[in-house]
Motif scaffolding. Structure first.
Motif, PDB file in Angstrom:
ATOM      1  N   THR A 168       2.543   8.183   2.516  1.00 30.78           N
ATOM      2  CA  THR A 168       1.355   8.183   1.935  1.00 30.78           C
ATOM      3  C   THR A 168       0.850   6.894   1.004  1.00 30.78           C
ATOM      4  OG1 THR A 168       1.490   9.657   0.071  1.00 30.78           O
ATOM      5  CG2 THR A 168       0.799  10.504   2.134  1.00 30.78           C
ATOM      6  N   LYS A 169      -0.306   6.630   0.882  1.00 34.13           N
ATOM      7  CA  LYS A 169      -0.536   5.364  -0.003  1.00 34.13           C
ATOM      8  C   LYS A 169      -0.644   5.935  -1.381  1.00 34.13           C
ATOM      9  CE  LYS A 169      -3.579   2.639   3.381  1.00 34.13           C
ATOM     10  NZ  LYS A 169      -4.683   2.117   3.481  1.00 34.13           N
ATOM     11  N   ASP A 211       0.739  -1.197  -0.124  1.00 36.89           N
ATOM     12  CA  ASP A 211      -0.038   0.204  -0.033  1.00 36.89           C
ATOM     13  C   ASP A 211       0.776   1.251   0.035  1.00 36.89           C
ATOM     14  OD1 ASP A 211      -2.107  -1.374  -0.005  1.00 36.89           O
ATOM     15  OD2 ASP A 211      -2.649  -1.246   1.982  1.00 36.89           O
ATOM     16  N   PHE A 212       2.062   1.271   0.657  1.00 35.17           N
ATOM     17  CA  PHE A 212       2.810   2.532   0.851  1.00 35.17           C
ATOM     18  C   PHE A 212       4.036   2.350  -0.125  1.00 35.17           C
ATOM     19  CE2 PHE A 212       0.398   1.754   4.668  1.00 35.17           C
ATOM     20  CZ  PHE A 212      -0.035   2.873   4.889  1.00 35.17           C
ATOM     21  N   PRO A 253       2.911   4.133   8.005  1.00 35.05           N
ATOM     22  CA  PRO A 253       1.759   4.849   7.603  1.00 35.05           C
ATOM     23  C   PRO A 253       1.548   6.272   8.212  1.00 35.05           C
ATOM     24  CG  PRO A 253       0.997   2.714   8.586  1.00 35.05           C
ATOM     25  CD  PRO A 253       2.616   2.786   8.974  1.00 35.05           C
TER      26      PRO A 253
END
Length: 332
Positions: free
Chosen positions: A331-332, A229-230, A327
């Motif tokens: 950011t994603k 995700d990151f 996180p």
């Protein structure tokens, strides 16, 4: 008088000169030190290069025989510090970067001190400070010293090879955003005096041992954790894993860049268990800055896209800490 001309005058008037660099040397600290040493000798002066510990094995093709190491010649180095009237601090901006033994000698010395460095947030410990955080490397700043002090005619292959090495290694092979038109102008000057850049690349990059390649292969295939995700990749290597592959200093250098080379990856974090702690290397691309994370949680810091740090936690706990922090910083 320019600061570089002032430094030239300090060199010419000094009797006992020492060149120091940070602990756990890299291509830039070694290259800057030897480039400056050769320049000083061209000015007709002598100097001693005193480093806290030896260079990694993959730099042994470079002639480092003139460098004295605190780990091997502490008495000799102590004597040199006591006699010194001029000390250069290269590629570090705080005295604790040279290790505890040399730090004491540096701080107790009454010699005039000149810091030449490109890292953020310098401490006020030197009499003359050349702190250029936008410079690609300390080796580039040594080249500027030679050129801007009016001594470009002294540039030769002996000076140029270590300076080219320092610039090349600290810019990831000229791929980092710290490379500027001026960097290339300086590289051109080094090529003009006989530096054979292709040989330096071959000697540096085609110099792997079988154990190093196996360790890096193991790290990438078995230890790489990807937070999709990151776009963050994390590798943690415990002491017993390093020992299994016959680890030598420098064997994990470049691992973070390998992680960053994966398509879409934005941040790479690689740490190894050494000297009773986890030594961490943070690398990133673009605006995914890693220096704040390193400074706020891992007693480190450095450049926006290239920083270092440490952790006193075991491997798995360090990984869990990083996973919780990612996180908050990316950011994603």
């Amino acid at each position: 008088m320019s600061i570089y001309k002032e430094i030239e005058e300090k060199i010419k008037s000094a009797s006992n000169i020492i060149i120091t660099a940070h602990k756990s040397p890299d291509g830039d600290s070694i290259g800057a030190s030897l480039g400056l040493l050769n320049f000083i000798e061209k000015l007709g002066k002598n100097a001693s290069v005193c480093h806290p510990d030896p260079a990694p094995e993959f730099l042994y093709w470079l002639d480092t025989s003139s460098i004295l190491f605190m780990t091997e010649e502490s008495e000799n180095i102590t004597d040199l510090f006591q006699k010194a009237d001029l000390i250069f601090s290269l590629d570090y901006n705080a005295t604790d970067r040279v290790g505890p033994e040399m730090q004491v000698l540096l701080e107790q010395s009454e010699a005039e001190k000149i810091m030449i460095d490109h890292h953020l947030n310098p401490a006020e410990f030197a009499d003359i400070m050349v702190s250029e955080t936008k410079a690609s490397s300390t080796a580039e700043l040594i080249a500027e010293l030679i050129i801007e002090s009016g001594n470009e005619d002294l540039l030769n292959e002996q000076i140029g090879i270590p300076l080219y090495l320092g610039i090349m290694t600290d810019t990831g092979g000229f791929r980092f955003s710290s490379v500027t038109p001026r960097t290339h102008e300086i590289l051109a000057k080094l090529l003009k005096v006989g530096v054979q850049h292709h040989l330096i690349h071959e000697l540096l990059n085609d110099n792997n041992t079988l154990s190093r390649m196996r360790l890096q292969g193991y790290a990438m295939s078995e230890k790489l954790l990807v937070m999709d995700d990151f776009k963050v990749g994390i590798i943690g290597l415990a002491k017993e894993e390093l020992n299994r592959f016959g680890y030598q200093k420098g064997d994990t250098d470049g691992l973070a860049n390998q992680v960053l080379s994966i398509r879409g990856m934005r941040v790479a974090i690689v740490f190894t268990e050494r000297d009773g702690m986890m030594k961490i290397s943070f690398r990133s691309k673009g605006e995914d800055y890693v220096n704040v994370l390193a400074a706020e949680h891992f007693d480190g810091g450095g450049h926006a896209n290239a920083s270092g740090g440490r952790s006193d936690l075991p491997v798995e706990e360090t990984i869990q800490k990083l996973m919780k922090l990612v996180p908050k910083y990316f950011t994603k």
